[in-house]
Design a protein around this motif. Sequence first.
Motif, PDB file in Angstrom:
ATOM      1  N   PHE A  96       0.057 -11.381  12.558  1.00 21.58           N
ATOM      2  CA  PHE A  96       0.407 -10.228  11.499  1.00 21.58           C
ATOM      3  C   PHE A  96       1.800 -10.967  10.580  1.00 21.58           C
ATOM      4  O   PHE A  96       2.265 -11.809  10.966  1.00 21.58           O
ATOM      5  CB  PHE A  96       0.874  -8.989  12.046  1.00 21.58           C
ATOM      6  N   HIS A  97       2.070  -9.973   9.447  1.00 13.70           N
ATOM      7  CA  HIS A  97       2.959 -10.504   8.746  1.00 13.70           C
ATOM      8  C   HIS A  97       4.068  -9.580   8.472  1.00 13.70           C
ATOM      9  O   HIS A  97       3.820  -8.316   8.320  1.00 13.70           O
ATOM     10  CB  HIS A  97       2.533 -11.393   7.516  1.00 13.70           C
ATOM     11  N   LEU A  98       5.309  -9.784   8.402  1.00 13.87           N
ATOM     12  CA  LEU A  98       6.346  -8.928   7.950  1.00 13.87           C
ATOM     13  C   LEU A  98       6.811  -9.075   6.567  1.00 13.87           C
ATOM     14  O   LEU A  98       6.764 -10.491   6.028  1.00 13.87           O
ATOM     15  CB  LEU A  98       7.432  -8.974   9.004  1.00 13.87           C
ATOM     16  N   ARG A  99       7.329  -8.251   5.764  1.00 13.81           N
ATOM     17  CA  ARG A  99       8.028  -8.248   4.552  1.00 13.81           C
ATOM     18  C   ARG A  99       9.342  -7.692   4.644  1.00 13.81           C
ATOM     19  O   ARG A  99       9.558  -6.539   4.773  1.00 13.81           O
ATOM     20  CB  ARG A  99       6.997  -7.364   3.482  1.00 13.81           C
ATOM     21  N   LEU A 100      10.263  -8.645   4.585  1.00 16.09           N
ATOM     22  CA  LEU A 100      11.692  -8.419   4.843  1.00 16.09           C
ATOM     23  C   LEU A 100      12.477  -8.042   3.687  1.00 16.09           C
ATOM     24  O   LEU A 100      12.572  -8.881   2.693  1.00 16.09           O
ATOM     25  CB  LEU A 100      12.475  -9.402   5.623  1.00 16.09           C
ATOM     26  N   GLY A 101      12.951  -6.827   3.583  1.00 20.49           N
ATOM     27  CA  GLY A 101      13.895  -6.675   2.388  1.00 20.49           C
ATOM     28  C   GLY A 101      13.298  -6.669   0.843  1.00 20.49           C
ATOM     29  O   GLY A 101      14.247  -6.640  -0.059  1.00 20.49           O
ATOM     30  N   ASP A 102      12.354  -6.674   0.668  1.00 23.52           N
ATOM     31  CA  ASP A 102      11.835  -6.672  -0.752  1.00 23.52           C
ATOM     32  C   ASP A 102      11.469  -5.358  -1.101  1.00 23.52           C
ATOM     33  O   ASP A 102      10.934  -4.980  -2.320  1.00 23.52           O
ATOM     34  CB  ASP A 102      10.410  -7.492  -0.810  1.00 23.52           C
ATOM     35  N   GLY A 103      11.415  -4.104  -0.333  1.00 20.51           N
ATOM     36  CA  GLY A 103      11.554  -2.945  -0.834  1.00 20.51           C
ATOM     37  C   GLY A 103       9.772  -2.662  -0.983  1.00 20.51           C
ATOM     38  O   GLY A 103       9.475  -1.696  -1.658  1.00 20.51           O
ATOM     39  N   ALA A 104       9.013  -3.368  -0.282  1.00 18.46           N
ATOM     40  CA  ALA A 104       7.533  -3.075  -0.256  1.00 18.46           C
ATOM     41  C   ALA A 104       7.248  -1.726   0.537  1.00 18.46           C
ATOM     42  O   ALA A 104       7.716  -1.459   1.246  1.00 18.46           O
ATOM     43  CB  ALA A 104       6.886  -4.302   0.197  1.00 18.46           C
ATOM     44  N   PRO A 105       6.200  -1.108  -0.098  1.00 15.99           N
ATOM     45  CA  PRO A 105       5.694   0.305   0.533  1.00 15.99           C
ATOM     46  C   PRO A 105       5.191  -0.067   1.908  1.00 15.99           C
ATOM     47  O   PRO A 105       5.254   0.808   2.807  1.00 15.99           O
ATOM     48  CB  PRO A 105       4.690   0.582  -0.213  1.00 15.99           C
ATOM     49  N   SER A 106       4.571  -1.226   1.923  1.00 18.85           N
ATOM     50  CA  SER A 106       4.112  -1.707   3.295  1.00 18.85           C
ATOM     51  C   SER A 106       5.209  -2.623   4.168  1.00 18.85           C
ATOM     52  O   SER A 106       5.045  -3.931   3.657  1.00 18.85           O
ATOM     53  CB  SER A 106       2.849  -2.301   3.480  1.00 18.85           C
ATOM     54  N   PRO A 107       5.904  -2.342   5.137  1.00 22.87           N
ATOM     55  CA  PRO A 107       6.886  -3.396   5.654  1.00 22.87           C
ATOM     56  C   PRO A 107       6.066  -4.608   6.403  1.00 22.87           C
ATOM     57  O   PRO A 107       6.569  -5.514   6.722  1.00 22.87           O
ATOM     58  CB  PRO A 107       7.676  -2.547   6.615  1.00 22.87           C
ATOM     59  N   TYR A 108       4.858  -4.053   6.812  1.00 22.01           N
ATOM     60  CA  TYR A 108       3.995  -5.446   7.643  1.00 22.01           C
ATOM     61  C   TYR A 108       2.790  -5.385   7.265  1.00 22.01           C
ATOM     62  O   TYR A 108       1.986  -4.290   6.408  1.00 22.01           O
ATOM     63  CB  TYR A 108       4.284  -5.092   8.930  1.00 22.01           C
ATOM     64  N   GLY A 109       1.901  -6.312   7.437  1.00 20.98           N
ATOM     65  CA  GLY A 109       0.439  -6.323   7.283  1.00 20.98           C
ATOM     66  C   GLY A 109      -0.280  -6.966   8.488  1.00 20.98           C
ATOM     67  O   GLY A 109       0.214  -8.059   9.084  1.00 20.98           O
ATOM     68  N   ASP A 110      -1.481  -6.425   8.657  1.00 20.18           N
ATOM     69  CA  ASP A 110      -2.195  -7.080   9.923  1.00 20.18           C
ATOM     70  C   ASP A 110      -2.773  -8.638   9.380  1.00 20.18           C
ATOM     71  O   ASP A 110      -2.903  -8.634   8.099  1.00 20.18           O
ATOM     72  CB  ASP A 110      -3.356  -6.242  10.189  1.00 20.18           C
ATOM     73  N   GLY A 111      -2.821  -9.670   9.967  1.00 21.92           N
ATOM     74  CA  GLY A 111      -3.527 -10.733   9.638  1.00 21.92           C
ATOM     75  C   GLY A 111      -2.485 -11.797   9.117  1.00 21.92           C
ATOM     76  O   GLY A 111      -1.289 -11.370   8.902  1.00 21.92           O
ATOM     77  N   PRO A 112      -2.912 -13.040   8.716  1.00 19.94           N
ATOM     78  CA  PRO A 112      -1.996 -13.987   7.935  1.00 19.94           C
ATOM     79  C   PRO A 112      -1.485 -13.439   6.593  1.00 19.94           C
ATOM     80  O   PRO A 112      -2.200 -12.767   6.123  1.00 19.94           O
ATOM     81  CB  PRO A 112      -2.739 -15.094   7.826  1.00 19.94           C
ATOM     82  N   ALA A 113      -0.399 -14.039   6.280  1.00 18.69           N
ATOM     83  CA  ALA A 113       0.121 -13.829   4.938  1.00 18.69           C
ATOM     84  C   ALA A 113      -0.552 -14.741   3.961  1.00 18.69           C
ATOM     85  O   ALA A 113      -1.003 -15.801   4.482  1.00 18.69           O
ATOM     86  CB  ALA A 113       1.650 -13.806   4.910  1.00 18.69           C
TER      87      ALA A 113
END
Length: 216
Positions: free
Chosen positions: A155-172
């Motif tokens: 999975f992947h995480l989105r740190l600190g960018d204010g994205a509506p979805s803080p994570y996503g399943d699968g590769p980035a």
Amino acid sequence: MSRLRRMPPRQTRRRSYDQYCAAARALDAVGDRWTLLVVRELLGGPRRYTDLHADLPGVSTDVLASRLKDMERDGLATRRRLPPPSAASVYELTERGRGLLPVLAALSDWGAPELVERRPTDAVRAHWFAIPLLRALQAPGRVAVVEVRLDEGVFHLRLGDGAPSPYGDGPADAPDVRLTLDTDTRTALAAGALTLAEGVSAGQIKVEGDAALLGV
């Protein structure tokens, strides 16, 4: 004239504690079984009903449909039709629904000690560890897309960018950093028993990409 007595209309179950209390009001909306786990799934972004059902092993189709309907009514989630050529509908969290991220993060922290041993009946999905790892990796001013590779999947995480979805399943699509770690290390990191720097220094966490973005 019929001697049959007319039965009173069946009463529907009330969903309120009828208490003028913020905690009670919150539980009116999210206290039913499965609701917060549906929120956990939708924090990863829009999901189809079939995807939600696949990643919530143990929930019946009737219960899942009921919870989604309740979440729509309570303003926690919405349903929308994907544009052509797709004919599918997806569910996604509203801003109010996304506001439950700190609640789930706190619950994950509180429940982390219970992950010492995996029970034989326990299902597992890699992205279920996204929220506790998000807490472990997040820091003021830190902005990065982090791909996490576990024994159970990616999975992947989105740190600190204010994205509506803080994570996503699968590769980035284009991660800034990629972390590879095993089950024991993941559990220790999520529980706060191990820091990222300690795991990297000990060789328990493999880092690829710009490690400086994570302070290591």
